[in-house]
Design a protein around this motif. Sequence first.
Motif, PDB file in Angstrom:
ATOM      1  N   VAL A 108      43.529  31.460  44.921  1.00 57.10           N
ATOM      2  CA  VAL A 108      42.913  30.861  43.744  1.00 57.10           C
ATOM      3  C   VAL A 108      44.107  29.890  43.129  1.00 57.10           C
ATOM      4  O   VAL A 108      45.264  30.314  42.899  1.00 57.10           O
ATOM      5  CB  VAL A 108      42.726  32.179  42.600  1.00 57.10           C
ATOM      6  CG1 VAL A 108      42.320  31.297  41.415  1.00 57.10           C
ATOM      7  CG2 VAL A 108      41.643  32.970  43.341  1.00 57.10           C
ATOM      8  N   GLY A 143      38.423  39.921  40.962  1.00 60.16           N
ATOM      9  CA  GLY A 143      39.260  38.978  41.724  1.00 60.16           C
ATOM     10  C   GLY A 143      40.469  39.398  42.470  1.00 60.16           C
ATOM     11  O   GLY A 143      41.710  38.943  42.101  1.00 60.16           O
ATOM     12  N   TYR A 195      31.855  38.966  47.918  1.00 61.90           N
ATOM     13  CA  TYR A 195      32.803  38.783  46.955  1.00 61.90           C
ATOM     14  C   TYR A 195      32.263  37.730  45.993  1.00 61.90           C
ATOM     15  O   TYR A 195      31.705  36.722  46.348  1.00 61.90           O
ATOM     16  CB  TYR A 195      33.992  38.180  47.671  1.00 61.90           C
ATOM     17  CG  TYR A 195      35.070  37.584  46.841  1.00 61.90           C
ATOM     18  CD1 TYR A 195      35.554  38.573  45.715  1.00 61.90           C
ATOM     19  CD2 TYR A 195      35.499  36.317  46.671  1.00 61.90           C
ATOM     20  CE1 TYR A 195      36.546  37.859  44.905  1.00 61.90           C
ATOM     21  CE2 TYR A 195      36.427  35.709  45.668  1.00 61.90           C
ATOM     22  CZ  TYR A 195      36.898  36.817  44.840  1.00 61.90           C
ATOM     23  OH  TYR A 195      37.921  36.468  43.720  1.00 61.90           O
ATOM     24  N   TYR A 196      32.274  38.060  44.811  1.00 59.13           N
ATOM     25  CA  TYR A 196      31.891  37.433  43.578  1.00 59.13           C
ATOM     26  C   TYR A 196      32.649  37.719  42.110  1.00 59.13           C
ATOM     27  O   TYR A 196      32.859  38.880  42.061  1.00 59.13           O
ATOM     28  CB  TYR A 196      30.342  37.676  43.249  1.00 59.13           C
ATOM     29  CG  TYR A 196      29.679  36.618  42.378  1.00 59.13           C
ATOM     30  CD1 TYR A 196      30.156  35.368  42.206  1.00 59.13           C
ATOM     31  CD2 TYR A 196      28.463  37.137  41.854  1.00 59.13           C
ATOM     32  CE1 TYR A 196      29.608  34.516  41.093  1.00 59.13           C
ATOM     33  CE2 TYR A 196      27.679  36.223  41.102  1.00 59.13           C
ATOM     34  CZ  TYR A 196      28.201  34.956  40.709  1.00 59.13           C
ATOM     35  OH  TYR A 196      27.581  34.217  39.724  1.00 59.13           O
ATOM     36  N   PRO A 246      41.556  36.006  48.628  1.00 54.55           N
ATOM     37  CA  PRO A 246      40.929  34.641  48.536  1.00 54.55           C
ATOM     38  C   PRO A 246      41.839  34.031  47.822  1.00 54.55           C
ATOM     39  O   PRO A 246      42.324  34.495  46.689  1.00 54.55           O
ATOM     40  CB  PRO A 246      39.617  34.772  47.932  1.00 54.55           C
ATOM     41  CG  PRO A 246      39.033  36.049  48.092  1.00 54.55           C
ATOM     42  CD  PRO A 246      40.359  36.985  48.101  1.00 54.55           C
ATOM     43  N   ASP A 263      32.122  31.002  44.718  1.00 56.44           N
ATOM     44  CA  ASP A 263      31.472  30.563  46.106  1.00 56.44           C
ATOM     45  C   ASP A 263      30.054  31.058  46.408  1.00 56.44           C
ATOM     46  O   ASP A 263      29.234  30.322  46.870  1.00 56.44           O
ATOM     47  CB  ASP A 263      32.369  30.401  47.419  1.00 56.44           C
ATOM     48  CG  ASP A 263      33.722  29.836  46.937  1.00 56.44           C
ATOM     49  OD1 ASP A 263      33.815  28.736  46.107  1.00 56.44           O
ATOM     50  OD2 ASP A 263      34.610  29.994  47.856  1.00 56.44           O
ATOM     51  N   GLY A 298      36.149  33.469  41.685  1.00 54.09           N
ATOM     52  CA  GLY A 298      35.484  33.368  42.960  1.00 54.09           C
ATOM     53  C   GLY A 298      33.994  33.291  43.142  1.00 54.09           C
ATOM     54  O   GLY A 298      33.150  34.052  43.240  1.00 54.09           O
TER      55      GLY A 298
END
Length: 343
Positions: free
Chosen positions: A246, A216, A186-187, A244, A193, A191
Motif C-alpha cells: 500500500v 488491511g 481480500y477487500y 499486499p 482491487d 485494498g
Amino acid sequence: MEQRFLGRSGFKVPALGFGAGTFGGQGPLFSAWGNTDVEGARSIVDLALDAGVTLFDTADVYSNGASESILGAALKGRRDKAIISTKLALRAGDGPNDVGASRHHLIAATDAALERLGTDYIDILQLHAFDAMTPVEMVLDTLDDLVRAGKVRLIGASNFSGWQLMKSLSASDRLGLQRFVANQTYYSLIGRDYEFELMPLGIDQGLGAIVWSPLGWGRLTGKVRRGQPLPAGSRLHETAGFAPPVDDERLYRVVDAMDQVAEETGKTLPQIALNWLLRRPTVSSVLIGARNEEQLRQNLGALGWQLSADQIKRLDAASAVTPPYPYYPYWNGQFSERSPVAV
C-alpha cells in the motif's frame, strides 16, 4: 445479528464472521497473527455465538492444522450452532501430492480437515488457490462428489482471478456440477482491487463475497499514522512481506478521512472500516479476527449503525485508485449508467 444470503445459494450467513487464523500460533506467519489455545478459543467462541457470529472460517494450513483442531474442540457439543468454513489446496505436507486440487489431494485433505474439526460435514469448503495443473472439470467433479457424499454442503473459491472463477463456473454449468457460491477475497478501504473485476462477476454470477483482512493487515486499526514509526506490537513487523503493498501517502489519506468520521460518529477506526465494507455490493460476510475477547467486542461495534451517504462519499474519495485497463472507463463515468456496479 444481520443475516445475509451467501450469493445465490439460498443459505444465510451472519454479516460478521470470525476468522480463526489466530488459533494455534504455529509458524512465522500465524504466530504473528495470534496464539489462542483451546481454552481461549472456547471463550471467544462463547462470545461470538452469543452475539450471533455463527460463521467460523479456518484453513488446513493455518498453524499446520492446529487452527482447525482448536476450532473443533471449542465447538464440541454445539456443532449445530455453527457454520464451519475451511479452505484447502495450498501445500499441507511434504509429499508430492500434498498440494493442489487433484482428486487425490482434495479427498485426502477434506477427510483430514473433518477429523481435525471433529465433524462429519463442512458447511462451506473453499479452494484456497487456483490449481493450474489440474483441469477445472476434474476439480469440480471431485467437489461435486464430496457434496453428494455429505461431507461438504457448499463450495467456494479464494484468491482466484476473474477468469479462473468464470472458467470454473462455466464448467459447472456445462457439466451439471456443483457451483461455487462463495468467493473469499481480500477487500478493504486500502485494498479495493476486488471492485474492478471480481465484484461485477459476483453480481452477474451470484457469488457472495466472504471478506478476509478487512482492516488491511492491521493498517486500519489507527496504530499506523503519518510521521510515526510502526508500533512495536504491530504484526506488520513479521507479516509485511505477506501483506499486499500500500502506498504510504494513500494509507495516511484514508486514515485522515477515517479520523474525521470517527470524530463525527464516536466510532473507532476498525468499526468504521468494517461498516464501510458491510455497505458494499456482493458482500455476504466480513471476517473479523481477534486475539482476545476485548478485540472481538470492539469489532462487533461495527454493527447497529450506518455511515451517512456523505461519510461514505468521503471515504470512497480518500481510498479511490484508478483501475487498470480495461476497467477504468466504468469508474470515470464513460459507461457508469450501464455498469454492473453502482458507482
